[in-house]
Design an enzyme around this catalytic site. Structure first.
Site, PDB file in Angstrom:
ATOM      1  N   ASP A  61      -4.955  -6.241   5.336  1.00  0.00           N
ATOM      2  CA  ASP A  61      -5.980  -7.080   5.963  1.00  0.00           C
ATOM      3  C   ASP A  61      -5.981  -8.481   5.368  1.00  0.00           C
ATOM      4  OD1 ASP A  61      -7.083  -5.307   7.849  1.00  0.00           O
ATOM      5  OD2 ASP A  61      -8.036  -4.179   6.225  1.00  0.00           O
TER       6      ASP A  61
ATOM      7  N   PHE B 216      -4.351   3.482  14.860  1.00  0.00           N
ATOM      8  CA  PHE B 216      -4.667   4.496  13.866  1.00  0.00           C
ATOM      9  C   PHE B 216      -5.843   3.983  13.045  1.00  0.00           C
ATOM     10  CE2 PHE B 216      -1.682   8.104  13.234  1.00  0.00           C
ATOM     11  CZ  PHE B 216      -0.915   7.910  14.372  1.00  0.00           C
TER      12      PHE B 216
ATOM     13  N   LYS C 266       8.801 -17.253  -9.980  1.00  0.00           N
ATOM     14  CA  LYS C 266       8.002 -16.229 -10.671  1.00  0.00           C
ATOM     15  C   LYS C 266       6.891 -16.902 -11.476  1.00  0.00           C
ATOM     16  CE  LYS C 266       8.347 -12.581 -14.077  1.00  0.00           C
ATOM     17  NZ  LYS C 266       9.114 -12.044 -15.175  1.00  0.00           N
TER      18      LYS C 266
ATOM     19  N   ASN D  84       0.850  -1.197   0.000  1.00  0.00           N
ATOM     20  CA  ASN D  84       0.000   0.000   0.000  1.00  0.00           C
ATOM     21  C   ASN D  84       0.883   1.244   0.000  1.00  0.00           C
ATOM     22  OD1 ASN D  84       0.544   0.815   2.834  1.00  0.00           O
ATOM     23  ND2 ASN D  84      -0.418  -1.169   3.259  1.00  0.00           N
TER      24      ASN D  84
ATOM     25  N   LYS E  97     -11.544  -2.862  18.125  1.00  0.00           N
ATOM     26  CA  LYS E  97     -10.137  -3.191  18.389  1.00  0.00           C
ATOM     27  C   LYS E  97      -9.847  -3.200  19.891  1.00  0.00           C
ATOM     28  CE  LYS E  97      -8.735  -2.609  13.892  1.00  0.00           C
ATOM     29  NZ  LYS E  97      -7.796  -3.342  13.059  1.00  0.00           N
TER      30      LYS E  97
ATOM     31  N   PRO F 121      -4.158 -11.899  10.557  1.00  0.00           N
ATOM     32  CA  PRO F 121      -4.593 -11.673  11.937  1.00  0.00           C
ATOM     33  C   PRO F 121      -4.635 -10.171  12.228  1.00  0.00           C
ATOM     34  CG  PRO F 121      -2.357 -12.571  11.875  1.00  0.00           C
ATOM     35  CD  PRO F 121      -2.868 -12.590  10.466  1.00  0.00           C
ATOM     36  N   ASP F 122      -5.541  -9.754  13.090  1.00  0.00           N
ATOM     37  CA  ASP F 122      -5.631  -8.347  13.484  1.00  0.00           C
ATOM     38  C   ASP F 122      -4.720  -8.150  14.703  1.00  0.00           C
ATOM     39  OD1 ASP F 122      -6.341  -5.866  14.559  1.00  0.00           O
ATOM     40  OD2 ASP F 122      -8.333  -5.989  13.645  1.00  0.00           O
TER      41      ASP F 122
HETATM   42  O1  PMT Z   1       3.021   6.057   6.527  1.00  0.00           O
HETATM   43  P1  PMT Z   1       2.499   7.390   6.057  1.00  0.00           P
HETATM   44  O2  PMT Z   1       2.684   7.596   4.571  1.00  0.00           O
HETATM   45  O3  PMT Z   1       3.049   8.527   6.883  1.00  0.00           O
HETATM   46  O4  PMT Z   1       0.912   7.384   6.265  1.00  0.00           O
HETATM   47  C1  PMT Z   1       0.390   7.344   7.556  1.00  0.00           C
HETATM   48  C2  PMT Z   1      -0.851   6.435   7.647  1.00  0.00           C
HETATM   49  C3  PMT Z   1      -1.979   7.032   6.838  1.00  0.00           C
HETATM   50  C4  PMT Z   1      -0.521   5.032   7.125  1.00  0.00           C
HETATM   51  C5  PMT Z   1      -1.191   6.364   9.173  1.00  0.00           C
HETATM   52  O5  PMT Z   1      -1.493   7.635   9.641  1.00  0.00           O
HETATM   53  C6  PMT Z   1      -2.377   5.444   9.419  1.00  0.00           C
HETATM   54  O6  PMT Z   1      -3.506   5.830   9.344  1.00  0.00           O
HETATM   55  N1  PMT Z   1      -2.080   4.166   9.745  1.00  0.00           N
HETATM   56  C7  PMT Z   1      -3.063   3.088   9.883  1.00  0.00           C
HETATM   57  C8  PMT Z   1      -3.516   2.647   8.534  1.00  0.00           C
HETATM   58  C9  PMT Z   1      -4.464   1.449   8.609  1.00  0.00           C
HETATM   59  O7  PMT Z   1      -4.050   0.394   8.277  1.00  0.00           O
HETATM   60  O8  PMT Z   1      -5.598   1.674   9.143  1.00  0.00           O
HETATM   61  P2  PMT Z   1      -6.743   0.549   9.324  1.00  0.00           P
HETATM   62  O9  PMT Z   1      -7.952   1.343   9.548  1.00  0.00           O
HETATM   63  O10 PMT Z   1      -6.718  -0.414   8.179  1.00  0.00           O
HETATM   64  O11 PMT Z   1      -6.275  -0.234  10.627  1.00  0.00           O
HETATM   65  C10 PMT Z   1      -6.648   0.188  11.923  1.00  0.00           C
HETATM   66  C11 PMT Z   1      -5.584  -0.148  12.937  1.00  0.00           C
HETATM   67  O12 PMT Z   1      -5.435  -1.564  13.046  1.00  0.00           O
HETATM   68  C12 PMT Z   1      -4.198   0.377  12.614  1.00  0.00           C
HETATM   69  O13 PMT Z   1      -3.607   0.802  13.824  1.00  0.00           O
HETATM   70  C13 PMT Z   1      -3.482  -0.821  12.032  1.00  0.00           C
HETATM   71  O14 PMT Z   1      -2.065  -0.759  12.296  1.00  0.00           O
HETATM   72  C14 PMT Z   1      -4.110  -1.966  12.811  1.00  0.00           C
HETATM   73  N2  PMT Z   1      -4.168  -3.251  12.078  1.00  0.00           N
HETATM   74  C15 PMT Z   1      -4.844  -3.345  10.898  1.00  0.00           C
HETATM   75  C16 PMT Z   1      -4.945  -4.578  10.268  1.00  0.00           C
HETATM   76  C17 PMT Z   1      -4.317  -5.708  10.853  1.00  0.00           C
HETATM   77  N3  PMT Z   1      -4.374  -6.892  10.273  1.00  0.00           N
HETATM   78  N4  PMT Z   1      -3.651  -5.581  12.009  1.00  0.00           N
HETATM   79  C18 PMT Z   1      -3.560  -4.374  12.629  1.00  0.00           C
HETATM   80  O15 PMT Z   1      -2.933  -4.271  13.693  1.00  0.00           O
END
Ligand code: PMT
Length: 400
Positions: free
Chosen positions: A276, A324, A286, A207, A342, A306-307
């Site tokens: 995700d 975040f 390849k 991403n 979460k 996994p989350d």
């Molecule tokens: O890296 P930059 O270019 O500076 O950009 C910053 C950012 C936009 C990436 C950052 O500010 C941000 O928003 N990070 C979280 C992005 C994200 O994956 O959000 P989400 O809504 O998909 O996930 C929510 C939270 O769960 C996040 O804290 C993520 O780390 C966590 N997560 C998500 C999926 C997963 N399988 N495991 C997780 O722990």
């Protein structure tokens, strides 16, 4: 408070050519910068370039009647909140240790009451010489701070310790000067950057996360005196000063590393953009287009990762866990739902539909979403500013 007025003293080594870049890094961090240089330094870097990037006239001569009339050398020494010596040659460090004042730079260094930070740069044998090491110990004993030198290939052809630290890292060390160590004793675990989920030997799903937000958070935690571990996904950023970094690729690797660091951590901040989903099968070679019929499509089966945030929040104990949320619509409602799902202490939500904030830019506009329903909206800020605001809140939360 950060030092605002930086007097940059440049001595005569090849690393002096990096001084304009250093001035620019300092000014980007909102410092006012004036430069003084030794006559030898002016053979490596032009005073005119330094004047252009600093926005101030540059001095080298102690007895320049015209310049002394504007701001004399004692005035310069008094003006500074911090004197940064970069590069600091073996000769200048020896003069500082002896208290010599035979030119403008050494005179200012003797006269100033401001803290002094030196960034040594010299040949590896000059650095390891007992005279230099003894001068260094004398300077440290007087409260002078030291950044570097780094190891690597030196301009003189030798390899080893002696390279001046990177200008960006020196600027970070300047920003860390005088910051109260409000997070001393805390272990902060930060995740940053995107994960990369392999499809085959050469392809992956990733991403747009650059890691800037998470790296700014790690840097701020280190500035405040925390012991910081940064779990970095895909990013090209340099490691922030004073931070231990572990590089990972996939969400599974990130989970494994986070869980390994979890017990020791007191504050965990998950700024990484974790995939995700990952491909159900990964080919170790390849995948070739020729293996498919002409014009045929290909289906990639994905399985859920996994989350990690949810998993660590479920057993956080007295740790502070911050997630975040990258949202493109209905940001507050989505972030509130994410906070509940979460189970963390705080969600930092960013609206990624804006193109001046969020992924891969230097600024971010975030909302702090708290479990009691409170929502606090911050203006668009540089990512280090968002990190500072975040730690102000975390420190208050932990005090409470
Ligand atoms: O890296 P930059 O270019 O500076 O950009 C910053 C950012 C936009 C990436 C950052 O500010 C941000 O928003 N990070 C979280 C992005 C994200 O994956 O959000 P989400 O809504 O998909 O996930 C929510 C939270 O769960 C996040 O804290 C993520 O780390 C966590 N997560 C998500 C999926 C997963 N399988 N495991 C997780 O722990």
């Amino acid at each position: 408070m950060d030092p605002r007025r930086i007097l940059l003293a440049i001595s005569g080594g090849i690393a002096a050519y990096k001084a304009p870049e250093l001035v620019r890094s300092l000014r980007r961090a909102d410092h006012l910068v004036r430069c003084v240089l030794t006559p030898e330094a002016s053979r490596f870097v032009s005073p005119l370039s330094l004047q252009a990037v600093s926005g101030h006239s540059v001095r080298s001569d102690l007895f320049d009647a015209g310049e002394e009339g504007k701001i004399d050398h004692i005035g310069l020494a008094d003006w500074a909140d911090l004197v940064l010596v970069a590069p600091a040659t073996a000769n200048l460090m020896a003069k500082m240790a002896q208290g010599l004042a035979d030119d403008l730079v050494s005179t200012v260094l003797l006269a100033t009451r401001a803290p002094i930070l030196v960034a040594p740069a010299m040949n590896v044998n000059m650095w390891s010489h007992p005279a230099t090491q003894s001068n260094l110990a004398t300077l440290r004993g007087r409260g002078v701070s030291v950044i570097g030198p780094d190891a690597g290939e030196l301009a003189c052809g030798w390899e080893g310790l002696g390279r001046m630290s990177d200008p960006g890292v020196i600027a970070e060390a300047v920003a860390a000067q005088g910051v109260p160590p409000t997070l001393a004793g805390a272990r902060v675990l930060v995740t940053a950057g995107g994960t990369s989920e392999a499809i085959d030997a050469v392809r992956s799903i990733s991403n747009r996360s650059s890691g800037k937000m998470g790296f700014a958070i790690a840097s701020e935690a280190a500035r405040r005196g925390a012991d910081v571990v940064l779990v970095a996904g895909v990013t090209s950023l340099p490691t922030p000063l004073g931070v231990r970094r572990v590089d990972v690729q996939s969400a599974l690797e990130m989970r494994e590393t986070v869980l390994a660091e979890f017990d020791e951590a007191s504050i965990i901040i998950k700024a990484a953009a974790v995939a995700d989903f990952r491909p159900a099968e990964v080919s170790d070679r390849k995948i070739k287009k020729e293996e498919l019929a002409e014009g045929a499509s290909m289906t990639l089966e994905l399985v859920q990762n996994p989350d990690i945030l949810r998993e660590i929040s479920a057993r956080k104990g007295d740790r502070t866990v911050v997630g975040f949320a990258a949202e493109s619509e209905d940001v507050v409602a989505a972030a509130k739902r994410k906070l509940v799902r979460k189970g963390c202490d705080l969600i930092v939500a960013n609206d990624i539909s804006r193109n001046d904030a969020g992924f891969d830019v230097d600024e971010n506009a975030v909302l702090f979403v708290w479990p009691n329903g409170e929502v606090e909206e911050l203006p668009l800020l540089p990512k280090p500013g968002v990190a500072a605001q975040l730690f102000d809140r975390i420190e208050k939360l932990r005090e409470g």
